[in-house]
Scaffold this active site. Structure first.
Site, PDB file in Angstrom:
ATOM      1  N   CYS A 113       0.844  -1.199   0.000  1.00  0.00           N
ATOM      2  CA  CYS A 113       0.000   0.000   0.000  1.00  0.00           C
ATOM      3  C   CYS A 113       0.880   1.250   0.000  1.00  0.00           C
ATOM      4  CB  CYS A 113      -0.891  -0.024   1.238  1.00  0.00           C
ATOM      5  SG  CYS A 113      -1.650   1.562   1.644  1.00  0.00           S
ATOM      6  N   GLU A 114       0.650   2.138  -0.955  1.00  0.00           N
ATOM      7  CA  GLU A 114       1.505   3.316  -1.060  1.00  0.00           C
ATOM      8  C   GLU A 114       1.202   4.363   0.008  1.00  0.00           C
ATOM      9  OE1 GLU A 114      -0.587   6.256  -4.318  1.00  0.00           O
ATOM     10  OE2 GLU A 114       0.586   4.597  -5.083  1.00  0.00           O
ATOM     11  N   HIS A 115       0.095   4.194   0.727  1.00  0.00           N
ATOM     12  CA  HIS A 115      -0.274   5.176   1.752  1.00  0.00           C
ATOM     13  C   HIS A 115       0.340   4.872   3.114  1.00  0.00           C
ATOM     14  CE1 HIS A 115      -3.832   5.517  -1.096  1.00  0.00           C
ATOM     15  NE2 HIS A 115      -3.185   6.649  -1.211  1.00  0.00           N
ATOM     16  N   GLN A 154      -4.891  -0.704  -5.275  1.00  0.00           N
ATOM     17  CA  GLN A 154      -5.362  -1.857  -6.046  1.00  0.00           C
ATOM     18  C   GLN A 154      -5.981  -1.453  -7.385  1.00  0.00           C
ATOM     19  OE1 GLN A 154      -7.286  -4.853  -3.658  1.00  0.00           O
ATOM     20  NE2 GLN A 154      -8.376  -5.722  -5.395  1.00  0.00           N
ATOM     21  N   HIS A 182      -5.832  -6.050   2.618  1.00  0.00           N
ATOM     22  CA  HIS A 182      -4.944  -4.899   2.831  1.00  0.00           C
ATOM     23  C   HIS A 182      -4.620  -4.801   4.323  1.00  0.00           C
ATOM     24  CE1 HIS A 182      -5.707  -2.803  -1.181  1.00  0.00           C
ATOM     25  NE2 HIS A 182      -6.495  -3.864  -1.204  1.00  0.00           N
ATOM     26  N   CYS A 184      -3.254  -2.447   5.794  1.00  0.00           N
ATOM     27  CA  CYS A 184      -3.536  -1.115   6.320  1.00  0.00           C
ATOM     28  C   CYS A 184      -4.974  -1.026   6.820  1.00  0.00           C
ATOM     29  CB  CYS A 184      -3.259  -0.037   5.278  1.00  0.00           C
ATOM     30  SG  CYS A 184      -4.104  -0.278   3.707  1.00  0.00           S
TER      31      CYS A 184
END
Length: 223
Positions: A113-115, A154, A182, A184
């Site tokens: 996850c890029e966040h 995604q 995920h 996150c």
């Protein structure tokens, strides 16, 4: 009307798992440094992060962690950022004239996850109908793996895989489904461990409901 601060806006984008671009956001100078140079810089900064958390970096178990993390980032879980690592896509003429659907189901993938830089773990399912070109089955797995190995959301991941397959196969007759958990979501924030996220992208003959249903039926048989 309340105006969000820049920090609040950044938090909102992360909490809502939004993406700002269909392409992976990369700087123009992203690959001017060598992998070794990048690893050296990451190692130094990750050492500082661990120290800031109060960890004793003289401990034998921790002292090598910054190097391991740097190596993992560059050579493994984010290797898909570098175009040099893109798998070579060999296609062949459909000499046996197979004109029905081909389905490769349950392709395992691990992304990030890029966040929050936490894992995204799931399965991809791919179908296509040849318009004259076919691709080796393992190449489908390699395409999924390549685009997964970068910071992602995604929705972008499935679009990148879908567009790559259309380009390589020279057809719009492609369908991709992705199902993922995920971390996150499951390990922070709402901490929901049972939910998963599904995305779908399709074109060509798969715009017809009957063909999509055939794909779903084949997909279920493989589960």
């Amino acid at each position: 009307m309340n105006t969000l601060t820049e920090k609040e806006l950044q938090e909102l984008i992360g909490d809502n798992h939004q993406m700002t671009s269909a392409e992976t956001p990369l700087r123009a100078d992203a690959f001017e440094k060598t992998d070794a140079e990048k690893m050296q810089t990451i190692e130094k900064h990750f050492h500082i992060i661990m120290e800031e958390m109060g960890l004793d970096m003289t401990d034998d178990s921790l002292s090598g962690t910054p190097h391991r993390v740097a190596k993992m980032f560059i050579q493994e879980i984010f290797s898909g950022l570098n175009p040099a690592n893109k798998p070579k896509m060999s296609v062949f003429e459909n000499s046996y004239n197979y004109d029905k659907m081909l389905v490769e189901a349950n392709i395992s993938f691990n992304s990030t996850c890029e966040h929050h830089f936490l894992p995204i773990v799931g399965k991809a399912h791919i179908g296509y109908v040849s318009s004259g070109k076919v691709i080796g089955l393992s190449k489908l797995n390699r395409i999924v793996d390549y685009y997964s190995r970068r910071p992602q959301v995604q929705e972008r991941l499935i679009m990148q895989i879908f567009n790559e397959l259309k380009t390589v196969l020279e057809t719009d007759n492609v369908i991709v489904v992705m199902e993922a958990t995920h971390l996150c979501v499951s390990s922070r924030g709402i901490k929901d461990e049972s939910s998963y996220t599904s995305t779908i992208q399709y074109g060509g003959v798969f715009n017809e409901k009957e063909n999509r249903n055939d794909f779903f039926n084949l997909m279920k048989q493989e589960k």
